[in-house]
Design a protein around this motif. Structure first.
Motif, PDB file in Angstrom:
ATOM      1  N   THR A 571      -1.568   0.800  -2.423  1.00 57.93           N
ATOM      2  CA  THR A 571      -0.134   0.475  -2.442  1.00 57.93           C
ATOM      3  C   THR A 571       0.672   1.516  -1.686  1.00 57.93           C
ATOM      4  OG1 THR A 571      -0.446  -0.591  -4.587  1.00 57.93           O
ATOM      5  CG2 THR A 571       1.811  -0.046  -3.950  1.00 57.93           C
ATOM      6  N   ARG A 572       0.317   2.794  -1.844  1.00 57.52           N
ATOM      7  CA  ARG A 572       1.048   3.852  -1.132  1.00 57.52           C
ATOM      8  C   ARG A 572       0.856   3.734   0.373  1.00 57.52           C
ATOM      9  NH1 ARG A 572      -1.054   7.345  -5.056  1.00 57.52           N
ATOM     10  NH2 ARG A 572      -2.580   8.057  -3.543  1.00 57.52           N
ATOM     11  N   ASP A 573      -0.361   3.398   0.810  1.00 54.12           N
ATOM     12  CA  ASP A 573      -0.650   3.387   2.249  1.00 54.12           C
ATOM     13  C   ASP A 573      -0.081   2.167   2.953  1.00 54.12           C
ATOM     14  OD1 ASP A 573      -1.930   5.734   1.919  1.00 54.12           O
ATOM     15  OD2 ASP A 573      -3.965   4.960   2.127  1.00 54.12           O
ATOM     16  N   ILE A 574       0.145   1.092   2.224  1.00 48.15           N
ATOM     17  CA  ILE A 574       0.612  -0.141   2.868  1.00 48.15           C
ATOM     18  C   ILE A 574       1.953   0.091   3.549  1.00 48.15           C
ATOM     19  CG2 ILE A 574       1.396  -2.502   2.442  1.00 48.15           C
ATOM     20  CD1 ILE A 574      -1.650  -2.039   2.367  1.00 48.15           C
ATOM     21  N   ASN A 575       2.873   0.790   2.882  1.00 45.62           N
ATOM     22  CA  ASN A 575       4.205   1.014   3.458  1.00 45.62           C
ATOM     23  C   ASN A 575       4.162   1.932   4.674  1.00 45.62           C
ATOM     24  OD1 ASN A 575       5.578  -0.569   1.584  1.00 45.62           O
ATOM     25  ND2 ASN A 575       5.689   1.093   0.110  1.00 45.62           N
ATOM     26  N   ARG A 576       3.075   2.672   4.849  1.00 44.80           N
ATOM     27  CA  ARG A 576       2.977   3.606   5.966  1.00 44.80           C
ATOM     28  C   ARG A 576       2.174   3.035   7.127  1.00 44.80           C
ATOM     29  NH1 ARG A 576       2.452   7.290   1.478  1.00 44.80           N
ATOM     30  NH2 ARG A 576       0.215   6.980   1.433  1.00 44.80           N
ATOM     31  N   THR A 577       1.721   1.809   6.997  1.00 48.22           N
ATOM     32  CA  THR A 577       0.899   1.187   8.030  1.00 48.22           C
ATOM     33  C   THR A 577       1.770   0.371   8.968  1.00 48.22           C
ATOM     34  OG1 THR A 577      -0.941   1.073   6.471  1.00 48.22           O
ATOM     35  CG2 THR A 577      -1.070  -0.318   8.441  1.00 48.22           C
ATOM     36  N   PHE A 578       1.746   0.729  10.235  1.00 48.93           N
ATOM     37  CA  PHE A 578       2.499   0.039  11.294  1.00 48.93           C
ATOM     38  C   PHE A 578       3.968  -0.173  10.915  1.00 48.93           C
ATOM     39  CE2 PHE A 578      -1.265  -2.220  13.604  1.00 48.93           C
ATOM     40  CZ  PHE A 578      -1.778  -0.955  13.889  1.00 48.93           C
ATOM     41  N   PRO A 579       4.689   0.903  10.560  1.00 50.83           N
ATOM     42  CA  PRO A 579       6.107   0.726  10.207  1.00 50.83           C
ATOM     43  C   PRO A 579       6.958   0.283  11.388  1.00 50.83           C
ATOM     44  CG  PRO A 579       5.580   3.057  10.397  1.00 50.83           C
ATOM     45  CD  PRO A 579       4.271   2.326  10.501  1.00 50.83           C
ATOM     46  N   ALA A 580       6.457   0.477  12.630  1.00 54.86           N
ATOM     47  CA  ALA A 580       7.236   0.082  13.803  1.00 54.86           C
ATOM     48  C   ALA A 580       7.035  -1.385  14.167  1.00 54.86           C
ATOM     49  CB  ALA A 580       6.853   0.957  15.000  1.00 54.86           C
ATOM     50  N   HIS A 581       6.150  -2.081  13.463  1.00 60.83           N
ATOM     51  CA  HIS A 581       5.874  -3.476  13.808  1.00 60.83           C
ATOM     52  C   HIS A 581       6.643  -4.400  12.873  1.00 60.83           C
ATOM     53  CE1 HIS A 581       3.748  -7.139  14.880  1.00 60.83           C
ATOM     54  NE2 HIS A 581       3.227  -6.478  15.907  1.00 60.83           N
ATOM     55  N   ASP A 582       7.230  -5.441  13.446  1.00 59.26           N
ATOM     56  CA  ASP A 582       8.060  -6.351  12.660  1.00 59.26           C
ATOM     57  C   ASP A 582       7.289  -7.025  11.538  1.00 59.26           C
ATOM     58  OD1 ASP A 582      10.155  -5.727  14.286  1.00 59.26           O
ATOM     59  OD2 ASP A 582       9.928  -7.466  15.601  1.00 59.26           O
ATOM     60  N   TYR A 583       5.999  -7.291  11.747  1.00 64.47           N
ATOM     61  CA  TYR A 583       5.225  -8.042  10.762  1.00 64.47           C
ATOM     62  C   TYR A 583       4.929  -7.217   9.509  1.00 64.47           C
ATOM     63  CZ  TYR A 583       1.598 -11.186   8.997  1.00 64.47           C
ATOM     64  OH  TYR A 583       0.857 -12.038   8.220  1.00 64.47           O
ATOM     65  N   PHE A 584       4.911  -5.892   9.642  1.00 63.81           N
ATOM     66  CA  PHE A 584       4.526  -5.047   8.515  1.00 63.81           C
ATOM     67  C   PHE A 584       5.656  -4.161   7.990  1.00 63.81           C
ATOM     68  CE2 PHE A 584       0.616  -5.746  10.972  1.00 63.81           C
ATOM     69  CZ  PHE A 584      -0.184  -6.296   9.994  1.00 63.81           C
ATOM     70  N   LYS A 585       6.805  -4.179   8.624  1.00 61.29           N
ATOM     71  CA  LYS A 585       7.831  -3.204   8.235  1.00 61.29           C
ATOM     72  C   LYS A 585       8.576  -3.583   6.963  1.00 61.29           C
ATOM     73  CE  LYS A 585      11.613  -5.080  11.049  1.00 61.29           C
ATOM     74  NZ  LYS A 585      12.530  -4.802  12.170  1.00 61.29           N
ATOM     75  N   ASP A 586       8.565  -4.860   6.573  1.00 62.92           N
ATOM     76  CA  ASP A 586       9.316  -5.302   5.403  1.00 62.92           C
ATOM     77  C   ASP A 586       8.487  -5.087   4.147  1.00 62.92           C
ATOM     78  OD1 ASP A 586      11.415  -6.091   6.965  1.00 62.92           O
ATOM     79  OD2 ASP A 586      10.665  -8.135   7.221  1.00 62.92           O
ATOM     80  N   THR A 587       9.048  -4.328   3.202  1.00 63.26           N
ATOM     81  CA  THR A 587       8.376  -4.103   1.927  1.00 63.26           C
ATOM     82  C   THR A 587       8.280  -5.409   1.165  1.00 63.26           C
ATOM     83  OG1 THR A 587       9.275  -1.873   1.842  1.00 63.26           O
ATOM     84  CG2 THR A 587       8.437  -2.799  -0.228  1.00 63.26           C
ATOM     85  N   GLY A 588       7.062  -5.752   0.748  1.00 63.53           N
ATOM     86  CA  GLY A 588       6.861  -7.000   0.035  1.00 63.53           C
ATOM     87  C   GLY A 588       6.793  -8.218   0.916  1.00 63.53           C
ATOM     88  N   GLY A 589       6.810  -8.040   2.249  1.00 63.66           N
ATOM     89  CA  GLY A 589       6.741  -9.167   3.168  1.00 63.66           C
ATOM     90  C   GLY A 589       5.344  -9.751   3.265  1.00 63.66           C
ATOM     91  N   ASP A 590       5.224 -10.803   4.069  1.00 65.13           N
ATOM     92  CA  ASP A 590       3.926 -11.465   4.226  1.00 65.13           C
ATOM     93  C   ASP A 590       2.875 -10.537   4.822  1.00 65.13           C
ATOM     94  OD1 ASP A 590       5.074 -13.735   3.235  1.00 65.13           O
ATOM     95  OD2 ASP A 590       5.468 -14.634   5.194  1.00 65.13           O
ATOM     96  N   GLY A 591       3.292  -9.710   5.799  1.00 67.77           N
ATOM     97  CA  GLY A 591       2.333  -8.799   6.426  1.00 67.77           C
ATOM     98  C   GLY A 591       1.781  -7.786   5.448  1.00 67.77           C
ATOM     99  N   GLN A 592       2.659  -7.131   4.707  1.00 64.80           N
ATOM    100  CA  GLN A 592       2.201  -6.141   3.737  1.00 64.80           C
ATOM    101  C   GLN A 592       1.394  -6.792   2.622  1.00 64.80           C
ATOM    102  OE1 GLN A 592       5.019  -3.344   2.258  1.00 64.80           O
ATOM    103  NE2 GLN A 592       5.683  -2.669   4.283  1.00 64.80           N
TER     104      GLN A 592
END
Length: 1033
Positions: A571-592
């Motif tokens: 859970t801690r690492d998910i928010n730090r993975t590809f923060p510059a990418h639109d697909y992963f930057k949203d907390t709780g989004g589909d990418g994360q």
């Protein structure tokens, strides 16, 4: 302007505020205290690589000093704030200081809120879940028995601390640093919790999270409190957006900041308009000639008191830059108004490029050139005296109609920051009944401001005068010489590909699908040039051998339902993975969410290694090209069949071997750089750890990362050596001029940024593919490494060797003790479970025995009942037989009686008929005699009736009376005899009916006797008796 004015018009956006702060990114704290660093804990507090699974974390932390992940901060929405209220007492300014609970709090840059009640705190598992936070608010509000009146102090900057104060003595009760606060939420309107708010904070360490709940006496002030929290969160970012380059603006400032974005949409031929992409460097819009277009402008105010945009009265467009107002052409407006969240004002206009005035931007542009286009929007702002025009100058390139365009991840809008300086209008000059408060002093864009600064400082001009002419996106403004590393997930990858390349790959894939077990011969050569982005998902699965992975897909769907022991680390690492990418930057989004499920599933799938820090980057790269089930399958193949998981086993022994092989290759291919690193004591594990553990996915731009994965899946993990040597060769001149710290910084910051350019990345990958590193050489270096390790173990002092061996044995002993404890716990648990099962079985056995005894008793009773029923059935049979005989005899008797009655009746009928005939004959005779007698004929008529004679004679009257009497008597006798005969006939008929009725009753009784329940019971008993008899036989 007062503080009321600053928050009075803030639009409603959200009832919760969240932040990604430095606490999220601390994996292994090197310090024992919890004091926040001066820069929000992102740089001064060193993070370490945490590996969950087999291996020594202490040894890896000592040897791998390069950090795999850097924190990133997201900008937060501002909650609704209807206004300032009496509980907001004052703002104080002073230097913040650390305070212990119970001491008076000095003034600091903060806002103090009174009339609050502290309802308590509780632990939460999901600190950023609004649903769980609201549930805890509801529970604490309803169950709080001893609320505490407090005063809340919220700082205005990220370095401050939220403090709870005693309202009577102003002494501090508790404090919470801003960098530890993760989430703020308020109760929904219309609910009992509408006057409550809460915030979550990490307690002591990142594994424990608590929520603190407050109730506000003035319900409307809850929004103002959340606004203060949002202000502190928003100012906590280390990397501010472009608008933050200007000095911070207070609500009293006369400068208003606006963010204006331009988006161009083209008719896609399907009845809709799709946004066009931008070129590789994200500078030029890519247009198609002759296509109807739409211009969409987004205007959002980002600072100072909110100004009300009344309407747009003009959307203009012109080819070129620095154009005159007279050269601008008005477009047809389609719509205007606020966005759904109320933050932006959106203007849409239609553009037909086929008109003569737009001919310049409707003709194909040469491949290596571009042109400028100027767009302007005129807005009427209620509080401003005159219209305001925002002018956007952008690059455009008109592509060939046959050119294929793929742009799923490319940026599609151009954004510019504008600074509008206003001054209040004097009351004397203000128009009556007018809302205008200001007049325009100046309007300057960020591009113009930077150009002015560059012109004023000639030394800066050489750094990039060309870049200052055209505004670039904020994330592209980072220069290579700053200290900020490149965020993971940076860079766009275009899906553009030439016709010939796509045809070549199409033919290859068609042949490959005919025989998936054999790779086509021309495949390696094509992969070295890079797989087309549009085909990477399919090609990667084929290269990894996942074309028949149904078992892994089904197993994945089972694994995601299980619990993972490394859930908190994932859970801690998910928010730090590809923060510059639109697909992963949203907390709780589909990418994360998909990334979390893949990492969790692998941690359960591979129990020996579990989840390792760095896996999330590789999983994210795969997720960008395929669904999560297929991404999991390819991840498993890379870990197991390509040997990546071997790097994490046996205290990372294989990883150290890879470092040795890299240094030996450097010694052979780049001896001068090897010698330089040797003099600096710079070892490979200090800069190359993430290269091997994350396969270059953590720091480098995506274009380069995807090409490396192409080569990895095609040629194996040894490709990492090729890329590493290519990086070292291309950076050799710069590295030879650095010292130890400079070299580490160079690897961390400039090297990844250098390859944001697709051209540089292509050259690097061409160099890497041109290097020939034989497997024999790598095997040779591996043997050397093991030989050196053995020699080191033999040469080291016995005491050191024994100490090392002792430490190893102690670690092994601790691990075995832990395993023993686990096994013992499991054994005890299993024994308890078995004892419980045995008790349950014994109880069940006793119950079954009791049930068996009861069943036997019921069987005996049933047999007795059977015998009794058999006796009764025999008696009933006998009785029925007697009754049947009796009934038959009665039937026969009744039949004979009926026959006799019938015979009597027939005889009586005959007699009656004879008697009637005789009577008629006699009457006929009498009538004949009467007619023959003269006297009698006078007395009787032809019908036999007596005639009345008028002439009476005394002598004859007496004779006539006597004779009449005699005849009357005779007639009465005859009538009486006739009546008796009729009576006898009626009596006979009645007796006949009575006998027939008795006969019917007798027949019914016989029939009912045959159908009685006795007969049915007897028949069932006979059936059972017969079946038991057959079984006994």
């Amino acid at each position: 302007m007062d503080d009321k004015a600053s928050v009075g018009k803030i639009s409603v956006s959200s009832d919760s505020v969240s932040t990604l702060n430095s606490e999220d990114f601390v994996l292994v704290s090197r310090l024992g205290d919890e004091t926040p660093s001066t820069n929000n804990g992102s740089d001064d507090e060193k993070t370490g690589l945490k590996i969950v699974g087999n291996g020594s974390e202490q040894q890896l932390q000592q040897e791998l000093e390069d950090v795999l992940m850097d924190p990133s901060v997201t900008e937060l929405p501002v909650p609704d704030a209807p206004g300032c209220h009496p509980l907001c007492e004052a703002s104080y300014r002073n230097e913040p200081s650390d305070l212990s609970p119970g001491t008076p709090v000095p003034d600091e840059d903060s806002v103090v809120f009174s009339k609050l009640t502290y309802l308590g705190c509780a632990s939460v598992n999901a600190p950023r879940s609004e649903v769980e936070a609201l549930r805890m608010v509801s529970i604490l509000r309803s169950q709080c028995q001893m609320p505490l009146d407090v005063t809340l102090s919220v700082p205005g900057v990220s370095e401050g601390t939220v403090r709870l104060l005693d309202p009577q003595t102003s002494t501090e009760i508790a404090n919470y640093p801003i960098y530890k606060i993760l989430f703020c939420v308020r109760g929904h309107d219309g609910t009992p919790e509408s006057d409550c708010f809460a915030f979550t904070e990490s307690h002591y360490n990142t594994e424990i999270f608590r929520i603190h709940v407050f109730r506000c006496e003035i319900q409307e002030a809850v929004s103002r409190i959340l606004y203060s929290f949002a202000t502190a969160f928003r100012r906590s970012a280390n990397k501010a957006p472009l608008a933050a380059k200007a000095p911070p603006l207070t609500p009293d400032s006369d400068v208003f900041t606006f963010t204006v974005s331009l988006e161009i949409k083209e008719d896609d031929g399907k009845g809709t308009f799709s946004a066009v992409s931008k070129d590789k460097d994200r500078q030029s819009f890519k247009l198609r000639p002759g296509m109807v277009k739409k211009i969409v402008i987004y205007v959002q105010q980002t600072s100072n008191k909110e100004l009300a945009i009344e309407r747009c009265f003009g959307l203009l467009l012109s080819p070129g830059k620095n154009v005159k107002n007279s050269d601008m052409h008005l477009l047809d407006l389609e719509s205007m108004g606020k966005s759904s969240d109320g933050k932006s004002y959106i203007i849409t206009g239609s553009w037909n490029p086929n008109t003569p005035q737009f001919q310049a931007v409707n003709e194909e542009t040469p491949k290596d050139k571009f042109m400028y286009m100027t767009t302007a929007v005129d807005l009427v702002i209620t509080e401003v005296e005159e219209p305001v025009r925002f002018l956007l100058e952008t690059r455009v390139r008109v592509c060939s109609p046959n050119e294929r365009l793929f742009w799923p991840f490319s940026k599609r809008s151009y954004t510019e920051i504008f600074y509008l300086k206003l001054r209040p209008v004097r009351m004397s000059s203000r128009k009556s009944n007018s809302d205008t408060l200001y007049e325009v002093v100046s309007l300057e864009s960020e591009t113009e401001r930077e150009r002015r600064k560059t012109t004023a400082s000639p030394g800066i001009l050489s750094c990039g005068s060309h870049g200052s002419m055209v505004p670039s996106p904020p994330e592209d403004d980072e220069e290579e010489d700053n200290d900020e590393p490149l965020l993971s997930g940076s860079g766009d990858v275009s899906k553009e590909c030439g016709e010939k390349i796509l045809e070549t790959w199409g033919d290859l894939l068609s042949k490959w699908h005919l025989n998936l077990a054999v790779r086509p011969k021309q495949l390696p050569a094509l992969v070295r040039n890079g797989v087309p982005e549009a085909l990477r998902g399919e090609v990667w699965q084929l290269l990894a051998g996942c074309h028949n992975n149904d078992h892994l897909v089904e197993e994945y769907r089972t694994l995601i339902t299980k619990e993972s022991p490394q859930d908190s680390a994932i859970t801690r690492d998910i928010n730090r993975t590809f923060p510059a990418h639109d697909y992963f930057k949203d907390t709780g989004g589909d990418g994360q969410d998909s990334l979390y499920k893949i990492c969790k599933a692998y941690s359960v799938y591979d129990e020996e290694i579990g989840y390792c820090q760095g896996q999330s980057f590789l999983a994210a790269v795969l997720l960008l090209h395929m669904p999560e089930e297929q991404a999991f399958s390819v991840l498993v193949k890379i870990m197991f069949e390509y040997g990546l998981r071997e790097l994490f086993k046996q205290n990372f022994e294989d990883l150290h071997c890879k470092f040795f092989q890299l240094e030996r290759l450097m010694q052979e291919c780049i001896p001068d750089l090897y010698t330089h690193f040797l003099n600096l004591s710079l070892e490979a594990h200090m800069y190359a750890s993430q290269w091997f553990l994350t396969l270059f996915t953590a720091k480098f731009p995506l274009y380069m990362v995807f090409h490396i994965i192409d080569l990895l899946l095609c040629e194996g993990i040894s490709v990492i050596f090729n890329v590493a040597l290519a990086l070292l060769k291309t950076s050799k001149d710069d590295l030879l001029q650095t010292d130890f710290e400079g070299a580490l910084k160079f690897f961390r910051v400039p090297v990844p940024k250098r390859y944001r350019s697709e051209e540089n990345a292509k050259k690097l990958m061409e160099l890497a593919c041109s290097m020939k590193i034989s497997q024999k050489k790598l095997k040779k270096y591996e043997k050397e490494y093991h030989t050196i390790r053995e020699q080191q173990e033999q040469q080291e002092a016995p005491i050191e060797r024994y100490e090392r061996e002792n430490r190893r044995l102690q670690d092994a002993n601790m691990r075995l003790e832990q395993e023993n404890d686990d096994l013992a716990h499991e054994l005890v648990s299993s024994k308890i479970a078995l004892r419980k099962d045995l008790d349950n079985a014994e109880e069940k056995s006793d119950a079954l025995n009791k049930e068996l005894l009861i069943t036997k008793q019921k069987l005996v009773e049933s047999e007795d009942e059977k015998r009794r029923l058999e006796e009764e059935s025999a008696q009933l049979k006998e009785m029925c037989r007697r009754e049947l005989d009796k009934s038959e005899s009665e039937i026969r008797k009744n039949g004979s009686i009926i026959g006799e009655y019938k015979q009597i009746c027939s005889q009586l009928s005959e007699r009656l008929e004879k008697q009637q005939t005789a009577n008629r004959g006699e009457l006929e005779k009498i009538r004949m005699k009467v007619e023959g007698c003269e006297k009698c004929s006078i007395l009787f008529s032809k019908e036999g009736r007596l005639k009345v004679i008028s002439t009476r004679k005394e002598g004859s009257e007496e004779d006539t009376d006597e004779e009449k009497e005699a005849l009357k008597n005779q007639l009465r006798e005859m009538e009486l005899e006739l009546a008796q005969t009729k009576l006898q006939l009626v009596e006979a008929e009645c007796k006949i009916q009575d006998l027939e009725h008795h006969l019917g009753l007798a027949l019914n009784e016989v029939q009912a006797a045959k159908k009685t329940w006795f007969n049915r019971t007897l028949s069932s008993i006979k059936t059972v008796t017969g079946a038991q008899g057959k079984e006994s036989v």
